[in-house]
Every structure is written in C-alpha cells, then in structure tokens.
Design an enzyme around this catalytic site. Sequence first.
Site, PDB file in Angstrom:
ATOM      1  N   LYS A   1       0.808  -1.342   0.126  1.00 28.36           N
ATOM      2  CA  LYS A   1      -0.040  -0.076  -0.071  1.00 28.36           C
ATOM      3  C   LYS A   1       0.956   1.389   0.022  1.00 28.36           C
ATOM      4  CE  LYS A   1       0.141   0.254   5.059  1.00 28.36           C
ATOM      5  NZ  LYS A   1      -0.548   0.945   5.987  1.00 28.36           N
TER       6      LYS A   1
ATOM      7  N   SER B   1      -9.237   2.506  -3.128  1.00 24.77           N
ATOM      8  CA  SER B   1      -8.602   3.954  -2.575  1.00 24.77           C
ATOM      9  C   SER B   1      -8.911   5.062  -3.494  1.00 24.77           C
ATOM     10  CB  SER B   1      -7.307   3.811  -2.733  1.00 24.77           C
ATOM     11  OG  SER B   1      -6.572   4.827  -2.579  1.00 24.77           O
TER      12      SER B   1
ATOM     13  N   TYR C   1       1.122   1.819  -7.390  1.00 25.73           N
ATOM     14  CA  TYR C   1      -0.093   1.149  -6.604  1.00 25.73           C
ATOM     15  C   TYR C   1      -1.125   1.595  -6.770  1.00 25.73           C
ATOM     16  CZ  TYR C   1      -2.699   2.014  -2.178  1.00 25.73           C
ATOM     17  OH  TYR C   1      -3.906   2.064  -1.505  1.00 25.73           O
TER      18      TYR C   1
ATOM     19  N   LYS D   1      -4.823  -0.823  -7.514  1.00 28.01           N
ATOM     20  CA  LYS D   1      -6.117  -0.851  -7.166  1.00 28.01           C
ATOM     21  C   LYS D   1      -7.303  -0.568  -8.323  1.00 28.01           C
ATOM     22  CE  LYS D   1      -5.647  -0.536  -2.559  1.00 28.01           C
ATOM     23  NZ  LYS D   1      -6.227  -1.833  -1.867  1.00 28.01           N
TER      24      LYS D   1
ATOM     25  N   ASN E   1       5.012   6.903   5.894  1.00 32.40           N
ATOM     26  CA  ASN E   1       4.941   7.877   4.419  1.00 32.40           C
ATOM     27  C   ASN E   1       3.580   8.749   4.734  1.00 32.40           C
ATOM     28  OD1 ASN E   1       6.720   5.905   2.873  1.00 32.40           O
ATOM     29  ND2 ASN E   1       5.108   4.518   3.234  1.00 32.40           N
ATOM     30  N   ASN E   2       2.748   8.541   5.733  1.00 30.23           N
ATOM     31  CA  ASN E   2       1.741   9.424   5.677  1.00 30.23           C
ATOM     32  C   ASN E   2       1.848  10.554   6.697  1.00 30.23           C
ATOM     33  OD1 ASN E   2       0.469   6.277   4.905  1.00 30.23           O
ATOM     34  ND2 ASN E   2       0.298   7.935   3.454  1.00 30.23           N
TER      35      ASN E   2
HETATM   36  N1  UFG Z   1       2.620  15.264   3.956  1.00 33.11           N
HETATM   37  C1  UFG Z   1       3.358  16.037   4.433  1.00 33.11           C
HETATM   38  N2  UFG Z   1       4.592  15.724   5.128  1.00 33.11           N
HETATM   39  C2  UFG Z   1       4.714  14.101   5.574  1.00 33.11           C
HETATM   40  C3  UFG Z   1       3.672  13.411   5.019  1.00 33.11           C
HETATM   41  C4  UFG Z   1       2.681  13.733   4.189  1.00 33.11           C
HETATM   42  O1  UFG Z   1       3.323  17.377   4.130  1.00 33.11           O
HETATM   43  O2  UFG Z   1       5.685  13.911   6.346  1.00 33.11           O
HETATM   44  C5  UFG Z   1       1.376  15.804   3.104  1.00 33.11           C
HETATM   45  C6  UFG Z   1       1.416  15.102   1.869  1.00 33.11           C
HETATM   46  O3  UFG Z   1       2.212  15.823   0.799  1.00 33.11           O
HETATM   47  C7  UFG Z   1      -0.052  15.373   1.428  1.00 33.11           C
HETATM   48  C8  UFG Z   1      -0.781  15.368   2.769  1.00 33.11           C
HETATM   49  O4  UFG Z   1       0.274  15.486   3.618  1.00 33.11           O
HETATM   50  O5  UFG Z   1      -0.314  16.618   1.007  1.00 33.11           O
HETATM   51  C9  UFG Z   1      -1.246  13.847   3.139  1.00 33.11           C
HETATM   52  O6  UFG Z   1      -0.443  12.923   2.644  1.00 33.11           O
HETATM   53  P1  UFG Z   1      -0.573  11.275   3.127  1.00 33.11           P
HETATM   54  O7  UFG Z   1       0.547  10.516   2.728  1.00 33.11           O
HETATM   55  O8  UFG Z   1      -0.930  11.183   4.392  1.00 33.11           O
HETATM   56  O9  UFG Z   1      -1.733  10.870   2.236  1.00 33.11           O
HETATM   57  P2  UFG Z   1      -2.030  10.540   0.617  1.00 33.11           P
HETATM   58  O10 UFG Z   1      -3.224  11.756   0.303  1.00 33.11           O
HETATM   59  O11 UFG Z   1      -0.779  11.227  -0.188  1.00 33.11           O
HETATM   60  O12 UFG Z   1      -2.310   9.211   0.329  1.00 33.11           O
HETATM   61  C10 UFG Z   1      -3.346   8.403   1.089  1.00 33.11           C
HETATM   62  C11 UFG Z   1      -2.710   7.051   1.224  1.00 33.11           C
HETATM   63  C12 UFG Z   1      -2.813   6.503  -0.003  1.00 33.11           C
HETATM   64  C13 UFG Z   1      -4.094   6.903  -0.944  1.00 33.11           C
HETATM   65  C14 UFG Z   1      -4.434   8.168  -0.980  1.00 33.11           C
HETATM   66  C15 UFG Z   1      -5.782   8.467  -1.486  1.00 33.11           C
HETATM   67  O13 UFG Z   1      -1.417   6.984   1.835  1.00 33.11           O
HETATM   68  O14 UFG Z   1      -2.742   4.992   0.100  1.00 33.11           O
HETATM   69  O15 UFG Z   1      -4.520   8.514   0.510  1.00 33.11           O
HETATM   70  O16 UFG Z   1      -6.127   9.729  -1.307  1.00 33.11           O
HETATM   71  F1  UFG Z   1      -3.841   6.225  -2.010  1.00 33.11           F
END
Ligand code: UFG
Length: 340
Positions: A85, A125, A149, A153, A198-199
């Site tokens: 994921k 997703s 990824y 999906k 990562n999130n």
């Molecule tokens: N962000 C930061 N710093 C960090 C981590 C994230 O600024 O250390 C920002 C990202 O740039 C983004 C926001 O926070 O703008 C949210 O990022 P996330 O990684 O938490 O979530 P994403 O929206 O990128 O991704 C998530 C899931 C994926 C999924 C997606 C669908 O991780 O698996 O939502 O919208 F596909």
Amino acid sequence: MGTILVTGGAGYIGSHVCLAVAEAGHDVVVVDNLVNGSATAVERVGELTGASIELHVVDVTDRAALDRALDAHDVDAAIHLAGLKSVGESMAEPLRYYDVNINAAISLIGALERHGVFRLVFSSSATVYGEPDGVPIPETARRRSINPYGRTKQLQEDLFFDVAAADPRWHIGLLRYFNPVGAHPSGRIGEDPAGTPNNLMPYLMQVAVGRRDDLTVFGDDYPTPDGTCIRDYLHVVDLADGHVAALDALDDVAGCRPWNLGTGEGYSVLEVIGAASRAIGRPVPHEVGPRRPGDVPELVADVTRAQNELGWRAERDLAAMCADHWRWQQQNPDGYRVGA
Ligand code: UFG
C-alpha cells in the site's frame, strides 16, 4: 449474521474492520501474512469485543493455504484488505506491487468461488482518481491513477467488475477510501507503520511522541488557501463502520458497485498540524520542504452515494481523529512491538 473472512485483518484498517464486523454480531476469520500486520492487533480486537477471532497466518497469494483456511470455516462473505500500500515503494518496485496485489485478488476470487462465496467488499482507494477534474469527486469520475500502487487498485477494480459481469451470483462492493486516520478510542489498536511512516498523521504522531525530529510539510505553494495540500481525512472507526454498511447493502447490489468513503470535507496539511497540536497540547514542530512528487493539490470525496445507498456517513471530526490517534500513539509509543 454470518462468518466474514477479513484478509489483511491484522493491519491498521483491517483490525478496526474486524472490530466493527465483530461488534455487528458476525464471526470473524482473519487471513494475514503479518508482513504489515500484527497478531497482537487481532488479539486485542478479541479482548475489546469478547469475540474469539481466528487468525490464519497465510499469504493470500498462496492458493492452497487460502483454500485450507476457507475449508475450516463456513464463510458467508469476504472483506479484502490484504495488499501492498505504499505509493513511493510502488514507484521503486512496480513489479512487486503488480505481482502481489493482482495475484492476491485472483487467488481470493478463485478460492471464494470454489467455496461458494460470492459476496465481497474490496478495500480500494481514492488514489484511483489520480488528479481529478474537480472536487468533490463522485464515483463516476474518470479513474486515472498516477502511480503503480493506484494502478493495482484500479486493475483489481476492473477484475472485480469483469468477474461480476460474467457471473450474476457475485455481489461486490468497492470502497474507495480517502485518508483514514485516528484509532479506536480505547487506544488498544491503531496504526503501527513498519519503518518510516509515509503518511502525514503517523509521521506527525511519531514526531510528537519523540521518535522522530521535525515533520516536513511537503510544499506550501499549491493553489489552495494556505498553499498546502487538502485531503479528506476520515476516522478509521467511521471507515470500519462503512464496511459493515457495505456488507449489509451487498444483496441489493447487482454486480459490482463503487462507494467513496470520506467525510466530504477537506483539510490542509497546516490545518491537520494545528488540530493535532491542539489534541496533543503543544505545537508539533514542522518545517516547509519541497513538494513530494505525485501529490495532487486537493482530494475530497463526494459522499452522496454512500449516504444514500449505504445509509452511512462519517460522524467523527478532525479533533476526534487527532485525539484518538494521539491516545494510541501515547499508550503504544513503539506500536505493537512492546508493552502488549
Ligand atoms: N505530507 C506532508 N508531510 C509528510 C507526509 C505527508 O506534508 O511527512 C502531506 C502530503 O504531501 C499530502 C498530505 O500530507 O499533501 C497527505 O499525505 P498522506 O501521505 O498522508 O496521504 P496521501 O493523500 O498522499 O495518500 C493517502 C494514502 C494512499 C491513498 C491516498 C488516496 O497514503 O494510500 O491517500 O487519497 F492512495
């Protein structure tokens, strides 16, 4: 009430789904290879619900082992969450992502068919929408994921559409999650990412608990009011309840039907940091860095269909998401690894 097979039930979202499904009165059987999940999570769901939840440590791509797990139970429906994921990892190792995620879906469909199970809820997703033409995004929006990824999906969704079109016995719900965060209010189960998160929310919480230094905000020059990206964060307990609602609605679904699960409200990265800081009681240190490749400025769900067809709506606000995530992180600073 019946028996529900939950693949990936030892993971973050999976454990909350198991809890919601058990609380709805179903028996729960978990299949998980524990690569990204924890047997402790399943145990704790058992403690919280009083249910006895059997965990089969099985890789869903292992067809023989999956058959054996299904032989051991009289399963009525499956919820499929198992899979890889991470967006970034999928860009570095696309073959592994296609191999694992697509083979898991093929393996599961075959095993379910062999056991006469034709009801499935799939963990999809919002990433399938890629960069949308507009927000909020309805389920009818074009799917054009921008990373491997997301394409796995999308491909799994295609597979499920085709399978359901070929055999009217199938009833399949595709749940397109937006951004799940938070934890069960007990603080006993929650997100325990392997390695560096990562999130946004898990990273932020690990900074707050002292496991990591500053949080980096990935870009503040987006076309949004404060320049940081906007996402539709939803509480994982609401998300889990959405799976129960989907299970209940499956019989009315002809074939395969996608539903967005989100709140319909967007928050920027800086707004999330502000809300989390209030929940924690002190500011979360952060600095602005460059954009992260592949991020889109704004993703917010149109939740009308889920409200109308599932009778489901997210109830918990951003303050609750942050408070519950923080409680989990404080009580389990190192996740499931210690202090069980
Ligand atoms: N962000 C930061 N710093 C960090 C981590 C994230 O600024 O250390 C920002 C990202 O740039 C983004 C926001 O926070 O703008 C949210 O990022 P996330 O990684 O938490 O979530 P994403 O929206 O990128 O991704 C998530 C899931 C994926 C999924 C997606 C669908 O991780 O698996 O939502 O919208 F596909």
